[in-house]
Write a protein that holds these residues in place. Structure first.
Motif, short mmCIF file in Angstrom:
data_model
loop_
_atom_site.label_atom_id
_atom_site.label_comp_id
_atom_site.label_asym_id
_atom_site.label_seq_id
_atom_site.Cartn_x
_atom_site.Cartn_y
_atom_site.Cartn_z
N THR A 59 1.16 -0.51 -0.31
CA THR A 59 2.41 0.20 -0.58
C THR A 59 2.55 1.45 0.27
OG1 THR A 59 1.31 1.37 -2.39
CG2 THR A 59 2.55 -0.64 -2.95
N ASP A 60 1.52 1.77 1.06
CA ASP A 60 1.59 2.97 1.89
C ASP A 60 0.91 2.69 3.22
OD1 ASP A 60 2.24 5.55 2.56
OD2 ASP A 60 0.51 6.47 1.54
N SER A 91 3.22 -4.65 3.58
CA SER A 91 3.83 -5.37 2.45
C SER A 91 3.20 -6.73 2.26
CB SER A 91 5.34 -5.49 2.67
OG SER A 91 5.93 -6.26 1.65
N ASP A 131 0.00 -6.59 0.41
CA ASP A 131 0.12 -5.87 -0.87
C ASP A 131 -0.29 -4.40 -0.78
OD1 ASP A 131 1.06 -8.13 -2.24
OD2 ASP A 131 -0.99 -8.85 -2.53
N ARG A 174 -4.59 0.22 -1.75
CA ARG A 174 -3.26 -0.29 -1.41
C ARG A 174 -2.64 0.51 -0.27
NH1 ARG A 174 0.48 -2.10 -6.19
NH2 ARG A 174 1.20 -3.39 -4.46
#
Length: 391
Positions: free
Chosen positions: A366-367, A361, A364, A334
């Motif tokens: 998150t970093d 985003s 999907d 992710r």
């Protein structure tokens, strides 16, 4: 060649750039109600490609204009309700179904083609068409296998036959399933009112030249020809009565044509900030990209790794109507990994960071992790802005 009237309009390079941005859907409010189908109709063609890094190119194109549209929504919009068909335009492209009649000139040219790269065994063509008629829609694997060996170019007789039938217009690709083409007979897949080759070559070419001009906003003959991969002489034969108007653009040094409707209203509105697929129609013609944006871009996916400058799938970053950098992305779980990034300068850092966070985003993640910044002194402003946006 048609005799053309002298240009009536002179555009600055900046005006031409803004016309191009609006025509391609990057300036002004996006038409969200029309959605992905609206983007396809507006552009006239969305290129397909096998490479998938963040997503496949035909998904990246509507994302760049609309934002975080669901990836399943994209495929459904293209392939349900007989909305689109796949054919050879700029390259392998998804095209609005209503343009089927205007590619009759290309289907005829394929039917009359004397030489092919692949041998078609006797009887295979008729067998494939008969099988589709009784069992379709089917993939090449369903029809009997796509390849003779593991080499990608070594097509089986079945694959040669069904691809030939697609080029002739007897067969249509009705969707992609696991990236495999799904074939069906055109008589089932194309609405009856559109299923004809009645238009002569001149009428087809006139329509495609007009559509290219509308999708570009303003372009040279080479720009317009490249959009649907027409020959220069084909463009010359019809551009005089295509509805496009001759203009001059400061600094271009060659004749240009514009969509008259685009000239009537000055392009205004909000600019998109986004990552661009290298196969996006805003930038797919490299000479035009250099002329309009002063930006040299080259897809390096097929360049040996040691000779790459910007990376395997370097994606230009559009912000404020300018190309302000490029990033070579990858994914690890992710985390969106920026293997390499180039910035036009310190002021580009916020826009590049915004584009990266929004893209992360969408897929999907998150970093975001930055591995290499071409100018080391720009690492700190970029990572600082990313940290702020991700907080």
């Amino acid at each position: 060649m048609t005799t053309l009237p002298p240009p009536a309009t002179e555009l600055s390079a900046d005006e031409a750039r803004r016309l191009a941005l609006r025509a391609q859907g990057f300036l002004g409010a996006p038409d969200r109600r029309a959605g992905v189908r609206g983007v396809l109709r507006h552009l006239g063609a969305v290129q397909l490609d096998t490479i998938s890094v963040l997503a496949r190119s035909h998904e990246l194109v509507p994302y760049a204009r609309l934002g975080a549209v669901g990836r399943r929504t994209v495929d459904d919009a293209y392939w349900t309700d007989t909305h689109a068909f796949e054919y050879w335009s700029h390259a392998a492209c998804i095209l609005p179904i209503e343009e089927w009649p205007h590619f009759a000139f290309r289907r005829r040219a394929y039917r009359n083609r004397p030489h092919w790269n692949h041998h078609l065994p006797d009887g295979d063509y008729d067998r494939v068409v008969k099988q589709l008629r009784t069992e379709g829609p089917l993939t090449a694997t369903d029809l009997g296998g796509a390849k003779k060996t593991s080499e990608w170019w070594d097509w089986s007789g079945t694959k040669v036959a069904v691809e030939r039938a697609l080029m002739y217009g007897e067969v249509v690709c009705v969707e992609r399933r696991g990236w495999k083409r799904v074939y069906d007979l055109a008589e089932r897949a194309v609405p009856a009112a559109l299923l004809h080759d009645d238009l002569d070559d001149t009428e087809c070419l006139r329509r495609l030249v007009r559509l290219a001009g509308q999708s570009l906003g303003v372009g040279t003959r080479a720009d317009i020809a490249d959009y649907h991969r027409l020959k220069a002489e084909q463009v010359d034969a019809v551009i005089g009565d295509s509805g496009l108007v001759p203009v001059t653009v400061q600094g271009w040094g060659r004749p240009a044509w514009a969509d008259p409707a685009a000239l009537e209203t000055p392009p205004r509105g909000r600019h998109r900030t986004t990552l661009l697929s290298p196969f996006d129609s805003l930038i797919w013609e490299r000479a035009r990209t250099e002329r309009i944006f002063g930006f040299t871009h080259r897809l390096e996916a097929y360049v040996p790794k040691q000779k790459r400058v910007h990376g395997y799938f370097a994606m230009p970053v559009l912000a404020g109507g300018r190309l302000v950098g490029r990033v070579d992305p990858a994914r690890e779980g992710r985390t969106l990994v920026v293997k390499q990034v180039t910035l036009a300068g310190r002021k580009a850092a916020p826009a590049v960071a915004q584009a990266l966070v929004e893209a992360a985003s969408w897929v999907d993640c998150t970093d975001v992790r930055v591995e290499r910044v071409e100018a080391p002194e720009l690492r700190e402003p970029l990572t600082r802005e990313l940290a702020r946006l991700l907080a």
